[in-house]
Enzyme design. Structure first.
Site, short mmCIF file in Angstrom:
data_model
loop_
_atom_site.label_atom_id
_atom_site.label_comp_id
_atom_site.label_asym_id
_atom_site.label_seq_id
_atom_site.Cartn_x
_atom_site.Cartn_y
_atom_site.Cartn_z
N ARG A 242 59.19 29.81 6.92
CA ARG A 242 58.28 30.84 7.43
C ARG A 242 59.02 32.17 7.54
O ARG A 242 60.21 32.20 7.86
CB ARG A 242 57.70 30.41 8.78
N LYS A 267 56.40 26.85 14.06
CA LYS A 267 55.08 26.30 14.37
C LYS A 267 55.14 24.98 15.12
O LYS A 267 54.39 24.75 16.06
CB LYS A 267 54.28 26.13 13.07
N HIS A 330 54.66 35.33 3.28
CA HIS A 330 54.30 33.93 3.55
C HIS A 330 53.98 33.18 2.25
O HIS A 330 54.04 31.96 2.18
CB HIS A 330 53.09 33.88 4.49
N ARG A 333 55.94 30.27 0.37
CA ARG A 333 55.75 28.85 0.75
C ARG A 333 54.72 28.19 -0.18
O ARG A 333 54.93 27.08 -0.67
CB ARG A 333 55.29 28.76 2.21
N HIS A 357 56.23 21.16 7.97
CA HIS A 357 54.88 20.81 8.42
C HIS A 357 54.97 19.56 9.29
O HIS A 357 55.95 18.81 9.23
CB HIS A 357 53.96 20.55 7.24
N TYR A 367 57.73 12.29 11.29
CA TYR A 367 59.03 12.09 10.65
C TYR A 367 60.09 12.91 11.39
O TYR A 367 59.84 14.03 11.83
CB TYR A 367 58.98 12.57 9.20
#
Length: 405
Positions: A242, A267, A330, A333, A357, A367
């Site tokens: 990011r 995030k 951005h 990504r 994510h 994970y």
């Protein structure tokens, strides 16, 4: 007299082929090579014919007699069993030739030969990954809009909305080819207009075509702004983290020993690892004499206690001629997300993990930061090499990348 099971079992090859007669026209043909074949001798339309029933021991004496009786019943009804068998075989072959996979591969050979290697590879991968497993064996003329929508929904469910749109476009080209070659009445994807989700635009605009990205990488190489901003542009492409994570990266978060960056994702607020490719490490090493006196890797040239501004990369992209509708900070990504999946064929979960994510396993557990780390190290190096390949291709092709201010 009818054959016995023992006679069939004990039949041995001789110098020449010979027959062992059963009853009602059936016999066992024993070849000099040792093969045993069930045959039915019959007359149809005044001509003597023979029907191949099967082989022994795959087909027992009892099973062969059942097939014989079925064939005799058809003869009594005016049906030639040999002709019927040939017709079924031809229909089966024709169905295979007209399967979606067969038509798609034919279309690929005819229509893709003049396309670039990258485009050919991406198209073949899309067919094999998203279409063949679900509709590959189906006759192309039997595929309905609902069948196609089900296939495309599977792609959308993976979160790759742009890929679903590309899969639809590729399938449509195959169907239109089938229509032209008279193997399908229409293109079922044409009835799905408006049925797919719309990719996010605006602040997330991104270049996702290899040729576009090649021009971008060459433009970054030719960027005439500050070295720190140029390095930030290069690392944006290499790391696809990011924008805020990149801007606020601190030298203390660079783990030189383990060749990786260790940060807290903006995030998810979870620990996140960015493996360093050879190219990434070279950029960081070249930056140390420039910004090593600041805590920030990408320190502001005006105030060393702060990182570069939020608009630094956006302004650099604008100065290179890329509009806000084409590429954003951005957007790096989305660029990596698309090409790693569609061109380099990496597993979606590895890509999602590297994007920081919130990825969960089959049991719904998130994970951890080191999940698939060896694979991600290899993926990040391949990604860096791929960007170099695109840049080299742009140079070799004398591509004009942008309007430099």
């Amino acid at each position: 007299m009818p054959l016995t099971v023992l006679q069939v079992e004990k039949a041995k090859p001789k110098e020449k082929n010979y027959k062992l007669t059963d009853e009602k026209g059936m016999f066992l043909l024993v070849t000099k090579a040792g093969g045993k074949y069930w045959r039915l001798k019959y007359r149809y339309d005044g001509k003597e014919k023979a029907l191949a029933i099967g082989t022994y021991p795959d087909l027992s004496l009892k099973d062969a007699r059942e097939i014989r009786d079925e064939a005799r019943n058809k003869i009594a009804k005016g049906i030639d069993p040999s002709a019927e068998k040939q017709a079924r075989k031809k229909a089966s072959t024709l169905a295979a030739e007209n399967s979606f996979e067969s038509v798609a591969l034919e279309w690929y050979q005819v229509r893709m030969s003049d396309k670039s290697d990258t485009h050919q590879t991406r198209t073949k991968s899309m067919l094999k990954t998203y279409l063949f497993p679900y509709i590959g064996r189906k006759p192309v003329h039997e595929i309905t809009p609902m069948m196609m929508l089900d296939v495309l929904r599977k792609v959308e469910d993976k979160g790759i909305i742009e890929t679903a749109r590309r899969v639809k476009q590729t399938a449509s080209q195959v169907f239109r080819y089938a229509v032209v070659t008279e193997r399908a009445p229409h293109d079922p994807t044409s009835d799905l207009r408006g049925a797919l989700k719309t990719p996010k635009k605006g602040h997330y605009s991104a270049l996702t075509e290899p040729k576009q990205v090649a021009r971008l990488m060459l433009a970054i190489d030719c960027f005439d702004g500050t070295y720190v901003v140029q390095a930030a542009l290069k690392c944006s492409a290499l790391w696809f983290c990011r924008p805020g994570e990149l801007r606020h990266l601190k030298w203390s978060e660079v783990n030189w020993a383990d060749n990786r960056i260790e940060i807290i994702a903006e995030k998810t607020h979870q620990e996140h690892i960015i493996p360093l490719s050879r190219q990434s490490r070279e950029i960081l090493e070249s930056l140390q004499p420039v910004t090593g006196d600041s805590q920030y890797v990408f320190a502001s040239p005006k105030t060393r206690s702060r990182p570069i501004s939020e608009n630094a990369i956006r302004s650099a992209l604008r100065s290179m001629g890329f509009t806000n509708e084409e590429m954003t900070a951005h957007g790096f990504r989305a660029t990596a997300r698309t090409l790693l999946d569609e061109v380099l064929n990496y597993r979606v979960e590895w890509i999602e993990q590297q994007l920081a994510h919130s990825v969960k396993d089959a049991n719904g557990r998130a994970y951890n930061r080191t999940k698939h780390l060896p694979q991600r190290f290899e993926m990040m190096q391949r990604w860096a090499d791929y960007l170099d390949e695109l840049r080299a291709a742009a140079v070799a092709g004398n591509v004009i990348t942008a309007q430099f201010g």
